[in-house]
Structures are given as C-alpha cells and as structure tokens.
Scaffold this active site. Structure first.
Site, mmCIF file in Angstrom:
data_model
loop_
_atom_site.group_PDB
_atom_site.id
_atom_site.type_symbol
_atom_site.label_atom_id
_atom_site.label_comp_id
_atom_site.label_asym_id
_atom_site.label_seq_id
_atom_site.Cartn_x
_atom_site.Cartn_y
_atom_site.Cartn_z
ATOM 1 N N TYR A 17 -31.371 2.827 26.217
ATOM 2 C CA TYR A 17 -31.393 2.263 26.261
ATOM 3 C C TYR A 17 -33.087 2.065 25.987
ATOM 4 O O TYR A 17 -34.076 1.787 26.820
ATOM 5 C CB TYR A 17 -31.610 2.300 27.920
ATOM 6 C CG TYR A 17 -29.959 2.446 28.916
ATOM 7 C CD1 TYR A 17 -29.689 0.893 28.861
ATOM 8 C CD2 TYR A 17 -29.498 3.330 28.413
ATOM 9 C CE1 TYR A 17 -27.877 0.947 29.842
ATOM 10 C CE2 TYR A 17 -28.227 3.167 29.574
ATOM 11 C CZ TYR A 17 -27.344 2.581 29.452
ATOM 12 O OH TYR A 17 -26.427 2.805 29.839
ATOM 13 N N CYS B 234 -35.639 3.387 37.418
ATOM 14 C CA CYS B 234 -36.379 2.709 37.696
ATOM 15 C C CYS B 234 -36.070 2.468 38.968
ATOM 16 O O CYS B 234 -36.418 2.358 39.747
ATOM 17 C CB CYS B 234 -37.036 1.891 37.365
ATOM 18 S SG CYS B 234 -35.657 0.918 36.424
HETATM 19 N N1 SAH Z 1 -36.592 3.169 27.401
HETATM 20 C C1 SAH Z 1 -38.139 2.170 27.204
HETATM 21 C C2 SAH Z 1 -37.315 0.791 28.267
HETATM 22 C C3 SAH Z 1 -36.037 1.104 28.827
HETATM 23 S S1 SAH Z 1 -36.008 -0.083 30.251
HETATM 24 C C4 SAH Z 1 -39.010 2.247 27.516
HETATM 25 O O1 SAH Z 1 -39.721 3.430 28.288
HETATM 26 O O2 SAH Z 1 -40.142 1.642 27.386
HETATM 27 C C5 SAH Z 1 -34.173 -0.524 29.802
HETATM 28 C C6 SAH Z 1 -33.691 -0.681 28.467
HETATM 29 O O3 SAH Z 1 -32.325 -1.079 28.926
HETATM 30 C C7 SAH Z 1 -34.379 -2.737 28.329
HETATM 31 O O4 SAH Z 1 -34.652 -2.485 26.662
HETATM 32 C C8 SAH Z 1 -32.962 -3.285 28.676
HETATM 33 O O5 SAH Z 1 -32.745 -4.300 27.505
HETATM 34 C C9 SAH Z 1 -31.624 -2.217 28.467
HETATM 35 N N2 SAH Z 1 -30.133 -2.637 29.084
HETATM 36 C C10 SAH Z 1 -30.118 -3.461 29.386
HETATM 37 N N3 SAH Z 1 -28.863 -2.997 29.349
HETATM 38 C C11 SAH Z 1 -28.354 -2.649 28.555
HETATM 39 C C12 SAH Z 1 -27.449 -2.536 27.764
HETATM 40 N N4 SAH Z 1 -25.985 -2.667 28.460
HETATM 41 N N5 SAH Z 1 -26.513 -1.226 26.689
HETATM 42 C C13 SAH Z 1 -28.286 -1.345 26.124
HETATM 43 N N6 SAH Z 1 -29.443 -1.350 26.941
HETATM 44 C C14 SAH Z 1 -29.015 -2.076 27.436
#
Ligand code: SAH
Length: 390
Positions: free
Chosen positions: A245, A341
């Site tokens: 993610y 979060c």
């Molecule tokens: N680690 C990053 C983003 C965290 S937010 C930071 O610190 O900036 C969570 C992220 O998960 C988002 O970018 C969203 O697009 C992604 N996401 C949501 N569902 C997901 C899934 N099923 N597989 C992969 N990524 C996903």
C-alpha cells in the site's frame, strides 16, 4: 506547549470537522493515546504519543467545494458533515493558510471571469471543486480546478490573474468530472500551467505528487511517522523489504537507502507512476514498484516462496484483506511494521496476525490530525511461532 487552548474557529459547530476543538491540545493527545491503548491492550503496549509542536494549519492538501448559497452568492468551503450542504469557509484552523488565500482569490475571480459554479441538483455550471497542494519543504504549489464540463473559457487569462496574486503557484491543472458523483476528481486532466505535478521532500528523499496520488496531508508529522517506522524496522543493509500500500513510494524509498532491495505495491496507477519517477530522481536502483492489489500480489509472492525480511504495510482505513494477511503469514517476514490510520481495523488485523504466529512488540501513536478524532498508529510485529493459537 500552552496549557490553554487558544485555538478557535468561526465555523466550528457548523462544519463538524474538528471534533476535539473544545479540548486543550495536551488533553487531546492524552485522550487519543488512551483510546489506542484501550483498543490494542490485548496485543501490546503503546509506548508513546507523538504530538505536534504547532498544531495548526497542518493540512497541506486543501479541498474546497464551490456552489451558491440561498441568496445566490458564490460560496466555497466544505460539505457539512454527512450532508451536501456547503459551509462557507474563508479560513480554517487545519488548512494551510496560503492554500486558503488561493481559494479565496479563485472565489473572487469567478465573478470577473463570468465562470459559474456547478449546481449539483441540475448539473449546470462549471466549477465544482478546487484542490490545492502545498509542498512542505519545497513550497511548490499545485492548484487543481475541477470542472463539470471540459471547456474553460479564457483559461490562460484566468491563470495569469491567479498567478498575479499568487506567484508562488507552480502548476495549474484542469480536471474534468462530468459525473454526478461524490468523487471529487474525474478521469480527464489538462495541465494549463507548469509541469502538472509538484515535488516535496521528506526524510532526505524527493517525491513527485500528481493530482490523484496519495500523499500524506500533514507531511511534517508523516516524516516523524516514517522515522518511527524505520526505527522499528531496524534495517541493517542486508534485508529485502516490501512496502505494501505504498502510495507514491515514500516509505519504500526511505527504506531503500538502507536495505538490499525494496519492492513496492500499490493499486493506484498514478501513484505508481509517481513512485517510479521518484525512485529515478532519488537515484535508487534497488527498488521496484508494481501496480496491483496488495492481497493478490502477496498471494503470488507466497506461492513462489519469495523471501522477505521486513514488510511495511500502510493500508487505507478499511484495513488489510484476509488474502493479504494469510499470505503474509505464509511469507513469515521477521518483522512487520503496520502503519494504520484506523486503530479499529488495526486491532482486527492484529487479532488475525497474533493468532497465526506474530507478536506485537511495541507501538506509537502519531497525531497527524490535531483537533479531529483521527488517530495514526505504527506498531512493530515480530514472527514468533510460539504464539500460534490453534
Ligand atoms: N504508504 C503511503 C500511502 C498510504 S495510504 C504513504 O505513506 O504515503 C494507502 C494506500 O493504499 C493508498 O495509496 C491507496 O491507493 C492504496 N490502496 C488501497 N487499496 C489497495 C489495495 N487493495 N492494494 C494496494 N494498494 C491499495
């Protein structure tokens, strides 16, 4: 830190965004720490609560919805919680002040440019939303104008007039959202000034941020969160690391400087593109990003018996998926650093992982969103087959 809460907001009761504004800041921190500790107490201890020194105007991503009030005046602000009624906001305690000033200028310019605001009920009108992103370290500013139809009259003159008042704006993008939906951004985009993205710096790395990519709204505290996550990971240089993610790859890139190899996985296409550009910009040759569902990606990794030493996972509010967690347990990385979060879904996922062989060793809460009831948590889990429950 002052004991008295000197913060006030004119739209406090109407907006509903700052649930804890009636509490002194230190009391907010104690309250949040208590909540997390209670939710996670059967898994492990929350060692600390990291608060902000200056807990105001921390939102570097500001969104304003545009419309008209009952008298027909142009208003911009936020939706009243749980409704589609616009609460007019001129300045907000949470939002970056420059971003708020830009939004006010746009509000003023609409009249002279004869640009109508979009009407959600009828579908008529042009300007729906404005999104402003301000770089925390770089000060670069992106303005996204979200329109209900693709043609914006005299757009070049509009940009000129806007930049005359705010020369610090580095890029302006038109985003077209023709659908009657509560989603802010549509699919079509046209860059009308500058490169179409901004860059920001955290933990010594540079990141590219496009209109749709996820990037922490409070970058100063994100840096503190990442520092804590790195400390918990304790990377020595030999590890293979997974950043699940990963958004624009922020955590993975910070880790890459200290590890053998990093793999990042993220669902959002634009964020992955930004992550790849960011890795090049930071001259990191030991990191690869993949666009995929994190659960499916993990399943494939587990099937091909890949070796991973440390997994950072930072899922959205809904938490991780069973597919992801099952495969994580099959991969058995020595350490899992879970950033969340939403402590409730974190507790749910910890319950799963702790029954299957992981132990929560420590955790910290980070106040990324002062005055609101949102809480960010980072925990360290270690593989310990002794704790497997049948
Ligand atoms: N680690 C990053 C983003 C965290 S937010 C930071 O610190 O900036 C969570 C992220 O998960 C988002 O970018 C969203 O697009 C992604 N996401 C949501 N569902 C997901 C899934 N099923 N597989 C992969 N990524 C996903």
């Amino acid at each position: 830190m002052s004991q008295k809460n000197t913060f006030a907001c004119p739209v406090y009761k109407k907006c509903g965004g700052c649930q804890l504004l009636n509490m002194e800041y230190q009391a907010q921190l104690n309250f949040k720490r208590g909540q997390v500790a209670k939710l996670l107490k059967s898994y492990g201890k929350i060692e600390e609560m990291i608060g902000m020194e200056q807990p105001a105007h921390y939102r570097h991503k500001v969104h304003a919805v545009f419309g008209r009030d009952k008298k027909g005046n142009i208003v911009s602000g936020i939706y009243k919680e749980g409704t589609h009624q616009i609460v007019s906001v001129e300045e907000c305690l949470l939002e970056n002040e420059k971003a708020d000033a830009i939004i006010q200028t746009i509000r003023k310019l609409l009249k002279s440019f004869k640009i109508k605001t979009y009407d959600e009920d009828t579908g008529y009108g042009l300007l729906r939303h404005v999104l402003v992103r301000v770089g925390y370290q770089t000060g670069q500013i992106m303005v996204v104008l979200v329109l209900g139809s693709p043609i914006m009259p005299s757009k070049n003159n509009f940009v000129k007039a806007l930049r005359r008042e705010h020369p610090e704006i580095t890029t302006v993008v038109v985003n077209v959202n023709e659908k009657r939906t509560s989603m802010v951004l549509g699919d079509k985009e046209q860059v009308i000034y500058g490169p179409g993205y901004i860059e920001d710096e955290l933990c010594g790395m540079t990141f590219k941020i496009s209109p749709k990519s996820f990037y922490q709204v409070n970058p100063g505290m994100a840096q503190k969160l990442y520092e804590k996550a790195m400390k918990y990971a304790g990377i020595s240089g030999r590890e293979t690391v997974l950043d699940a993610y990963c958004g624009t790859g922020t955590i993975g890139m910070v880790a890459a400087a200290k590890s053998k190899k990093v793999i990042g996985v993220e669902l959002n296409k634009d964020a992955v593109k930004d992550a790849i550009t960011g890795a090049k910009k930071n001259k990191l040759s030991n990191i690869r990003f993949y666009q995929a569902d994190a659960g499916e990606f993990m399943e494939k990794m587990a099937e091909s018996k890949e070796k991973v030493d440390v997994v950072f996972m930072d899922p959205p509010r809904s938490g991780s998926s069973e597919k992801f967690l099952t495969s994580l347990v099959k991969l058995k990385p020595e350490k899992v650093i879970y950033i969340s979060c939403n402590p409730e879904t974190l507790a749910r996922d910890l319950d799963f992982l702790c029954k299957k062989g992981y132990q929560m060793k420590k955790g910290a809460a980070v106040d990324m969103f002062p005055f609101t009831d949102e809480i960010e948590v980072v925990v360290q889990l270690r593989w310990s087959c002794k704790s497997v429950k049948k």
